[in-house]
Design a protein around this motif. Structure first.
Motif, PDB file in Angstrom:
ATOM      1  N   MET A 209       0.858  -1.197   0.000  1.00 55.08           N
ATOM      2  CA  MET A 209       0.000   0.000   0.000  1.00 55.08           C
ATOM      3  C   MET A 209       0.885   1.235   0.000  1.00 55.08           C
ATOM      4  O   MET A 209       1.956   1.254   0.615  1.00 55.08           O
TER       5      MET A 209
ATOM      6  N   GLY B 147      -3.059   0.845  -3.808  1.00 57.55           N
ATOM      7  CA  GLY B 147      -2.351  -0.435  -3.715  1.00 57.55           C
ATOM      8  C   GLY B 147      -2.674  -1.287  -2.520  1.00 57.55           C
ATOM      9  O   GLY B 147      -1.986  -2.299  -2.278  1.00 57.55           O
TER      10      GLY B 147
ATOM     11  N   LYS C 228      -4.220  -4.226  -0.364  1.00 54.81           N
ATOM     12  CA  LYS C 228      -4.790  -5.546  -0.627  1.00 54.81           C
ATOM     13  C   LYS C 228      -5.082  -6.248   0.672  1.00 54.81           C
ATOM     14  O   LYS C 228      -4.369  -6.078   1.657  1.00 54.81           O
ATOM     15  N   ASP C 229      -6.128  -7.097   0.653  1.00 50.38           N
ATOM     16  CA  ASP C 229      -6.411  -7.892   1.842  1.00 50.38           C
ATOM     17  C   ASP C 229      -5.686  -9.226   1.745  1.00 50.38           C
ATOM     18  O   ASP C 229      -4.933  -9.482   0.802  1.00 50.38           O
TER      19      ASP C 229
ATOM     20  N   SER D 236      -6.749 -12.085   0.894  1.00 47.93           N
ATOM     21  CA  SER D 236      -7.135 -12.906  -0.256  1.00 47.93           C
ATOM     22  C   SER D 236      -6.632 -12.328  -1.565  1.00 47.93           C
ATOM     23  O   SER D 236      -6.915 -12.854  -2.646  1.00 47.93           O
ATOM     24  N   GLY D 237      -5.934 -11.151  -1.498  1.00 47.07           N
ATOM     25  CA  GLY D 237      -5.416 -10.533  -2.716  1.00 47.07           C
ATOM     26  C   GLY D 237      -6.343  -9.551  -3.353  1.00 47.07           C
ATOM     27  O   GLY D 237      -6.071  -9.052  -4.457  1.00 47.07           O
ATOM     28  N   ASN D 238      -7.472  -9.237  -2.685  1.00 43.35           N
ATOM     29  CA  ASN D 238      -8.395  -8.264  -3.245  1.00 43.35           C
ATOM     30  C   ASN D 238      -7.820  -6.864  -3.092  1.00 43.35           C
ATOM     31  O   ASN D 238      -7.466  -6.444  -1.982  1.00 43.35           O
ATOM     32  N   ALA D 239      -7.735  -6.105  -4.178  1.00 42.80           N
ATOM     33  CA  ALA D 239      -7.130  -4.773  -4.157  1.00 42.80           C
ATOM     34  C   ALA D 239      -8.209  -3.707  -4.087  1.00 42.80           C
ATOM     35  O   ALA D 239      -9.245  -3.805  -4.741  1.00 42.80           O
ATOM     36  N   MET D 240      -7.943  -2.705  -3.279  1.00 45.17           N
ATOM     37  CA  MET D 240      -8.871  -1.584  -3.154  1.00 45.17           C
ATOM     38  C   MET D 240      -8.646  -0.599  -4.288  1.00 45.17           C
ATOM     39  O   MET D 240      -7.575  -0.539  -4.908  1.00 45.17           O
TER      40      MET D 240
END
Length: 383
Positions: A1, A46, A48-49, A51-55
């Motif tokens: 991020m 940038g 990400k959580d 699980s790889g989900n990007a905001m």
């Protein structure tokens, strides 16, 4: 991020990011404080959580505090209209908030000025001018003087443990203390500063018993630079009490004497019977002084001496005063002391006698012994 902070011109702000323990709180700390009254833009990209989900990109803006209050003076040293201010006292100004660029203008009665630099707070608000007056003390023209001494002037029987101390009327620096023996020899020692107003002198060796010493004080200066006038005073040391095993002089004798019990020679011989409780050999010392009751002939010590060879305990030691020391008609007093293995005994009591070398006096065949327990009468031969 990524966290980016930009100022109003779009330039990035330097700083660093820290991550909280739960990894859900990110903190940006600027390298230097942000500017007053300015809008900043924060951009987040940038993230990400697990699980790889990007905001998506996220941004917001904020404005810093607007400060329109100028700094003011809350206190001064010296205070307004103060009098008798020390000429070396610092001049201080206290403000209600942190400032910079302060300018001091201090004027004397003639209007001459010393300037400094302008004080402003962090927001650039410049203070209104502020002024006050104060009065310094009158010029210090009084020289420091000695207010107290230890020992006191003309003290006698001063104990060996007594310190030599000088106290002044005001704080001083640069004081010098010299202690002199009767012959003018300087006593070695260490000078200590006890307080701003007092100093003490510690001799590195014992001062002579029953000896007049003179203390000379010079060089003391006060804060205004005034230097003291030289000051001196005398004192007389006492006698150190002898230990139990000290030797003593049991009887004393002086010769020759004439028919009236006076000395008939200017170079008489003093004798004493020495005895030591431990059986040691002893030397004998003699002191001859002007009789304190006599007038018109001088005062104090005339001569002192000691035998150069040791005498057995119970035997007699003799010492002759050299020529040029006595004068016909003088009234003198004398005493003796024994010393064994470096241990001094007590002085014998003073004996008083008159010097009379007039030839018309009948000569004495024997002079009087004086001791603790006996007296031998004099015999005279008359034609």
């Amino acid at each position: 991020m990524w966290i980016t902070v930009k100022d109003g011109s779009g330039d990035p702000v330097a700083g660093h990011v820290t991550l909280g323990a739960a990894q859900s709180v990110w903190t940006f700390t600027p390298a230097v404080p942000l500017a007053w009254n300015l809008t900043y833009l924060v951009e987040i990209t940038g993230a990400k959580d697990g699980s790889g989900n990007a905001m998506g990109p996220y941004s917001w803006s904020f404005a810093t505090v607007t400060d329109h209050a100028a700094p003011v003076v809350t206190g001064t040293t010296p205070a307004r209209d103060a009098t008798d201010v020390d000429v070396v006292a610092p001049i201080k100004v206290v403000f209600d908030e942190p400032v910079s660029d302060a300018r001091f203008s201090v004027k004397d009665p003639a209007g001459q000025e010393i300037t400094g630099a302008v004080d402003a707070d962090g927001a650039g608000n410049v203070m209104a001018s502020y002024g006050w007056s104060f009065t310094t003390v009158p010029p210090d023209e009084a020289v420091p003087t000695v207010s107290e001494t230890v020992p006191v002037r003309d003290a006698t029987e001063v104990a060996p443990s007594t310190p030599i101390r000088v106290t002044f009327t005001e704080p001083v620096t640069g004081a010098q203390v010299v202690v002199k023996r009767p012959d003018g020899a300087v006593v070695a020692g260490v000078l200590n500063v006890d307080s701003p107003r007092s100093v003490s002198f510690l001799p590195t060796a014992a001062l002579g018993e029953e000896t007049i010493h003179t203390v000379e004080v010079t060089g003391a200066r006060d804060a205004a630079g005034n230097t003291m006038a030289a000051y001196s005073w005398p004192f007389t040391m006492g006698v150190v009490a002898p230990p139990p095993n000290a030797p003593k002089v049991e009887a004393t004798y002086v010769s020759p004497t004439n028919g009236v019990g006076a000395l008939s020679s200017l170079t008489p011989t003093f004798e004493g019977q020495v005895r030591d409780p431990d059986g040691r050999t002893s030397t004998m010392s003699i002191q001859v002084e002007h009789d304190p009751t006599a007038t018109g002939q001088g005062t104090g010590l005339i001569w002192s001496g000691a035998t150069t060879s040791a005498t057995a305990s119970g035997s007699w030691a003799a010492l002759t005063i050299p020529g040029g020391k006595l004068t016909d008609g003088w009234k003198i007093r004398w005493r003796a002391r024994a010393t064994a293995a470096g241990v001094n005994g007590a002085w014998s009591t003073w004996k008083t006698i008159t010097v009379d070398v007039t030839p018309s006096r009948p000569a004495a065949a024997a002079a009087a012994f004086t001791g603790d327990h006996y007296t031998l009468e004099s015999c005279f031969n008359e034609g």
